[in-house]
Motif scaffolding. Structure first.
Motif, PDB file in Angstrom:
ATOM      1  N   ASN A   1       0.828  -1.211   0.000  1.00  0.00           N
ATOM      2  CA  ASN A   1       0.000   0.000   0.000  1.00  0.00           C
ATOM      3  C   ASN A   1       0.862   1.261   0.000  1.00  0.00           C
ATOM      4  O   ASN A   1       0.595   2.210  -0.740  1.00  0.00           O
ATOM      5  CB  ASN A   1      -0.926   0.001   1.219  1.00  0.00           C
ATOM      6  CG  ASN A   1      -1.973  -1.087   1.163  1.00  0.00           C
ATOM      7  OD1 ASN A   1      -2.365  -1.529   0.081  1.00  0.00           O
ATOM      8  ND2 ASN A   1      -2.425  -1.553   2.311  1.00  0.00           N
TER       9      ASN A   1
ATOM     10  N   THR B   1       3.958   1.598  -1.036  1.00  0.00           N
ATOM     11  CA  THR B   1       4.651   1.724  -2.319  1.00  0.00           C
ATOM     12  C   THR B   1       3.716   2.246  -3.400  1.00  0.00           C
ATOM     13  O   THR B   1       4.104   3.092  -4.218  1.00  0.00           O
ATOM     14  CB  THR B   1       5.227   0.360  -2.739  1.00  0.00           C
ATOM     15  OG1 THR B   1       6.099  -0.122  -1.707  1.00  0.00           O
ATOM     16  CG2 THR B   1       6.005   0.486  -4.038  1.00  0.00           C
ATOM     17  N   LEU B   2       2.475   1.772  -3.405  1.00  0.00           N
ATOM     18  CA  LEU B   2       1.525   2.181  -4.435  1.00  0.00           C
ATOM     19  C   LEU B   2       1.204   3.664  -4.354  1.00  0.00           C
ATOM     20  O   LEU B   2       1.301   4.389  -5.357  1.00  0.00           O
ATOM     21  CB  LEU B   2       0.232   1.355  -4.315  1.00  0.00           C
ATOM     22  CG  LEU B   2       0.285  -0.080  -4.829  1.00  0.00           C
ATOM     23  CD1 LEU B   2      -1.016  -0.810  -4.529  1.00  0.00           C
ATOM     24  CD2 LEU B   2       0.572  -0.099  -6.324  1.00  0.00           C
ATOM     25  N   TYR B   3       0.827   4.148  -3.169  1.00  0.00           N
ATOM     26  CA  TYR B   3       0.426   5.550  -3.121  1.00  0.00           C
ATOM     27  C   TYR B   3       1.620   6.495  -3.206  1.00  0.00           C
ATOM     28  O   TYR B   3       1.498   7.623  -3.691  1.00  0.00           O
ATOM     29  CB  TYR B   3      -0.479   5.851  -1.924  1.00  0.00           C
ATOM     30  CG  TYR B   3       0.153   5.936  -0.564  1.00  0.00           C
ATOM     31  CD1 TYR B   3       1.024   6.970  -0.225  1.00  0.00           C
ATOM     32  CD2 TYR B   3      -0.175   5.021   0.438  1.00  0.00           C
ATOM     33  CE1 TYR B   3       1.572   7.062   1.041  1.00  0.00           C
ATOM     34  CE2 TYR B   3       0.357   5.113   1.705  1.00  0.00           C
ATOM     35  CZ  TYR B   3       1.241   6.137   1.999  1.00  0.00           C
ATOM     36  OH  TYR B   3       1.777   6.242   3.260  1.00  0.00           O
TER      37      TYR B   3
ATOM     38  N   HIS C   1      -5.835   4.197  -2.327  1.00  0.00           N
ATOM     39  CA  HIS C   1      -4.450   4.647  -2.519  1.00  0.00           C
ATOM     40  C   HIS C   1      -4.402   6.037  -3.139  1.00  0.00           C
ATOM     41  O   HIS C   1      -3.584   6.879  -2.750  1.00  0.00           O
ATOM     42  CB  HIS C   1      -3.699   3.652  -3.406  1.00  0.00           C
ATOM     43  CG  HIS C   1      -3.683   2.256  -2.860  1.00  0.00           C
ATOM     44  ND1 HIS C   1      -4.527   1.273  -3.319  1.00  0.00           N
ATOM     45  CD2 HIS C   1      -2.933   1.690  -1.872  1.00  0.00           C
ATOM     46  CE1 HIS C   1      -4.289   0.149  -2.667  1.00  0.00           C
ATOM     47  NE2 HIS C   1      -3.331   0.373  -1.777  1.00  0.00           N
TER      48      HIS C   1
END
Length: 250
Positions: free
Chosen positions: A49, A51-53, A115
């Motif tokens: 999570n 890393t994604l946002y 995200h």
């Protein structure tokens, strides 16, 4: 390096050894904490999570800030200095000021616990920072380069991508680094705007208290793994950062 070393040693110890004895090296070396981080569904998704946002935030910030910084560095228009100063005031404001507006807005439009919600909230701070840094680099590029490219028949998108952007790649690297670091370590907005689906690792680390107390080894392991992405980013943009500190506005 001492706190990092101590954190690493704690991650390789059991809680009993951490609380009972003082040792510079684990007496009973264990990787159980790392196994739990990567297998426990309450821990590992937090890294995904985050890393994604963070990646979304960096991409959005650079996409918005590059043309904005170019406009500030190349053109004079009504209120340009006031607008530039207003952008910087967003950086000065504490994130707590924007908690309630963001929470109410995201609840009403269905973006809460996603995200993109955290990424967009962080752009309130990273876009002004990116514009400020990039404008300093762009102002150092002579305007004659722009004029020569236009005379040679280049359109603005083609000129910007093929000629101008390579000239300020150090600035782009520095900007991406600072946007990444802000979004990676920011806790208040990320904690308020997420609950389950998009909960980042920083929020998970604050909820490690159980009936038996803190799990020190697990918390140290999460801390070590949290340092890894930042270290990797620094490694890949280290040359750009060095040039950025020497040539840019940083």
């Amino acid at each position: 390096m001492l706190p990092i070393y101590w954190l690493l040693m704690m991650s390789l110890k059991t809680n009993q050894e951490i609380l009972s004895t003082f040792t510079l090296w684990p007496e009973n070396l264990t990787v159980a904490n790392y196994v739990k981080i990567f297998t426990d569904p309450t821990w590992f998704p937090g890294y995904i999570n985050s890393t994604l946002y963070v990646a979304m935030n960096v991409v959005i910030s650079l996409t918005v800030a590059l043309p904005a910084a170019y406009a500030f560095s190349r053109y004079n228009f009504l209120g340009d200095k006031h607008l530039f100063f207003w952008l910087l005031t967003n950086i000065m404001a504490p994130p707590a000021v924007f908690l309630l507006p963001f929470f109410e807005l995201y609840q009403s439009v269905g973006l809460y616990d996603t995200h993109i919600a955290v990424a967009l909230a962080h752009t309130l701070f990273t876009v002004p920072l990116a514009v400020w840094i990039l404008e300093g680099f762009m102002s150092g590029v002579p305007k004659e380069i722009d004029e020569t490219a236009y005379l040679d028949g280049y359109s603005w998108p083609r000129f910007f991508i093929t000629i101008f952007l390579p000239l300020i790649r150090s600035g782009v690297g520095v900007t991406a680094f600072f946007c990444f670091m802000f979004s990676w370590v920011e806790l208040l907005l990320a904690r308020t705007l997420t609950s389950v689906e998009a909960k980042p690792i920083a929020v998970t680390m604050t909820r490690t208290v159980s009936a038996s107390g803190l799990d020190w080894g697990l918390l140290a392991t999460a801390g070590i793994l949290t340092l890894v992405p930042g270290a990797l980013v620094i490694w890949f943009v280290r040359k750009h950062i060095a040039r950025g500190f020497a040539l840019g506005r940083v």
